[in-house]
Design an enzyme around this catalytic site. Structure first.
Site, short mmCIF file in Angstrom:
data_model
loop_
_atom_site.label_atom_id
_atom_site.label_comp_id
_atom_site.label_asym_id
_atom_site.label_seq_id
_atom_site.Cartn_x
_atom_site.Cartn_y
_atom_site.Cartn_z
N ASN A 168 0.87 -1.19 0.00
CA ASN A 168 0.00 0.00 0.00
C ASN A 168 0.90 1.23 0.00
O ASN A 168 1.54 1.53 1.01
CB ASN A 168 -0.89 -0.03 1.25
CG ASN A 168 -1.67 1.26 1.44
OD1 ASN A 168 -1.82 2.05 0.50
ND2 ASN A 168 -2.19 1.47 2.65
N TRP A 169 0.93 1.90 -1.13
CA TRP A 169 1.84 3.06 -1.24
C TRP A 169 1.27 4.32 -0.59
O TRP A 169 1.93 5.33 -0.53
CB TRP A 169 2.16 3.33 -2.72
CG TRP A 169 3.28 2.45 -3.23
CD1 TRP A 169 3.80 1.35 -2.62
CD2 TRP A 169 4.01 2.61 -4.47
NE1 TRP A 169 4.81 0.81 -3.39
CE2 TRP A 169 4.96 1.56 -4.53
CE3 TRP A 169 3.95 3.52 -5.52
CZ2 TRP A 169 5.84 1.42 -5.60
CZ3 TRP A 169 4.83 3.36 -6.59
CH2 TRP A 169 5.77 2.34 -6.63
N LYS A 170 0.00 4.28 -0.17
CA LYS A 170 -0.65 5.46 0.42
C LYS A 170 -0.45 6.66 -0.52
O LYS A 170 -0.48 6.47 -1.73
CB LYS A 170 -0.09 5.73 1.83
CG LYS A 170 -0.08 4.46 2.69
CD LYS A 170 0.18 4.73 4.13
CE LYS A 170 0.33 3.42 4.87
NZ LYS A 170 0.29 3.57 6.31
N HIS A 224 -9.36 1.16 5.32
CA HIS A 224 -8.05 1.37 5.96
C HIS A 224 -8.23 2.33 7.14
O HIS A 224 -9.02 3.28 7.08
CB HIS A 224 -7.06 1.94 4.94
CG HIS A 224 -5.65 1.91 5.43
ND1 HIS A 224 -5.18 2.83 6.34
CD2 HIS A 224 -4.62 1.07 5.18
CE1 HIS A 224 -3.90 2.54 6.61
NE2 HIS A 224 -3.55 1.48 5.91
N GLU A 243 -6.53 4.70 8.18
CA GLU A 243 -6.28 6.12 7.90
C GLU A 243 -7.52 6.77 7.28
O GLU A 243 -7.79 7.94 7.51
CB GLU A 243 -5.04 6.26 7.01
CG GLU A 243 -3.78 5.96 7.81
CD GLU A 243 -2.59 5.50 6.99
OE1 GLU A 243 -2.64 5.56 5.76
OE2 GLU A 243 -1.61 5.05 7.62
N GLU A 299 -5.30 -4.90 11.01
CA GLU A 299 -4.27 -3.87 11.15
C GLU A 299 -4.52 -3.07 12.42
O GLU A 299 -5.33 -2.12 12.41
CB GLU A 299 -4.31 -2.91 9.95
CG GLU A 299 -4.02 -3.56 8.62
CD GLU A 299 -3.40 -2.60 7.64
OE1 GLU A 299 -2.35 -2.94 7.10
OE2 GLU A 299 -3.94 -1.50 7.45
N GLY A 328 2.54 2.03 10.69
CA GLY A 328 3.52 3.09 10.51
C GLY A 328 4.30 3.49 11.75
O GLY A 328 4.96 4.54 11.77
N SER A 381 3.53 -2.31 10.37
CA SER A 381 4.99 -2.34 10.57
C SER A 381 5.64 -3.68 10.21
O SER A 381 6.59 -4.10 10.86
CB SER A 381 5.33 -1.94 12.02
OG SER A 381 4.89 -0.62 12.28
N GLY A 404 2.69 -1.21 4.33
CA GLY A 404 2.75 0.19 3.91
C GLY A 404 4.18 0.61 3.58
O GLY A 404 4.68 0.39 2.48
N GLY A 405 4.86 1.18 4.56
CA GLY A 405 6.19 1.76 4.35
C GLY A 405 7.17 0.85 3.63
O GLY A 405 7.88 1.28 2.72
C1 PEP Z 1 -0.67 0.01 5.96
O1 PEP Z 1 -0.59 1.08 5.38
O2 PEP Z 1 -1.64 -0.70 5.76
C2 PEP Z 1 0.42 -0.40 6.85
C3 PEP Z 1 0.32 -1.55 7.46
O3 PEP Z 1 1.48 0.45 6.98
P1 PEP Z 1 2.92 0.11 7.63
O4 PEP Z 1 3.36 -1.20 7.00
O5 PEP Z 1 3.80 1.25 7.20
O6 PEP Z 1 2.75 -0.01 9.08
#
Ligand code: PEP
Length: 249
Positions: A10-12, A93, A95, A163, A169, A208, A229-230
């Protein structure tokens, strides 16, 4: 029941045309990862160029509007992302739940729209730190799941991503035992809701995930993949996660 592992990035709100070069290495790793499925949720502007650049990779969106069209400034419909070549979208999500005040009913409507449009969905659920510390994590997550699960929920088009909000993050993760317990509770909730097909539905862990912790997290009970994500932004960070999943196969 054997479930094919799914590793989704997930590049957000990150990435540009130059960043699509990262997808080449990711697509190569996906090709050699045997039975692991790899999917990338990109910013809407990058879906069509990503599909053109890496046609073998499953490219998707990060959100959709439940309506087919209309006066919804700034939103994007299922047909629009499908026309761009998307095969799936994330819905719910944390966010979006936090920044855009999305409710379980909104998430359910979005998932329903994806089903109607012939696309797959990754539906996210997760508790806040406050809810976990109050001992309410399982009730919150299974409550979200029950309220946002669409009619027609089935393993061939829907995956669930657990999540924890406090792990997204932040560099923090639950223990493997806590993840396994939550995924077990999610599986049990799904069995009640949809019956035997619950055993075929993939449950992803997200929060994470890195190349360093992926093997341990993916080996937890009832974990069938990861939403990342990251660490999905570069091939250097994402490929080790794909390889960890392939190593568990
Ligand atoms: C996400 O954006 O769904 C996520 C899990 O981010 P991260 O891996 O950066 O915690």
């Amino acid at each position: 029941m054997t479930r094919r592992k799914l590793i989704a990035g997930n590049w957000k709100m990150n990435g540009d045309l130059a960043a699509l070069a990262e997808l080449e290495g990711i697509a190569r790793a996906a090709d050699s990862a045997g039975n692991v499925e790899v999917a990338m949720a990109l910013p809407a502007t990058l879906i069509a160029p990503a599909v053109a650049a890496t046609p073998g990779l499953a490219i998707g969106a990060q959100d959709v509007h439940p309506a087919p069209r209309g006066a919804h400034t700034g939103c994007i419909s299922v047909a629009m992302i499908a026309e761009a070549g998307a095969r799936f979208s994330i819905v719910g999500h944390s966010e979006r739940r936090a920044d855009n005040y999305e409710t379980d009913a909104d998430v359910k409507a979005k998932a329903t729209a994806l089903l109607a449009g012939g696309l797959s969905a990754i539906l996210c659920v997760g508790e806040t730190l406050e809810q976990r510390e109050a001992g309410k994590a399982e009730a919150v997550v299974t409550g979200q799941l029950t309220a946002s699960l669409p009619k027609g929920a089935a393993a061939d088009w829907l995956s669930i991503a657990y999540e924890p909000v406090w792990a997204v993050g932040t560099g923090r993760t639950p223990t493997v035992a806590d993840i396994a317990a939550m995924h077990g509770a999610i599986r049990a909730t799904l069995r009640t809701a949809i019956g035997a097909d619950a055993d075929a539905m993939r449950l992803l862990y997200g929060g994470s995930v890195t190349g360093d912790n992926a093997a341990a997290l993916l080996a937890a009970g009832d974990v069938d993949g990861a939403l990342v994500g990251g660490a999905s932004l570069t091939a250097a960070k994402f490929v080790p996660i794909i390889e960890a999943a392939a190593g568990l196969d």
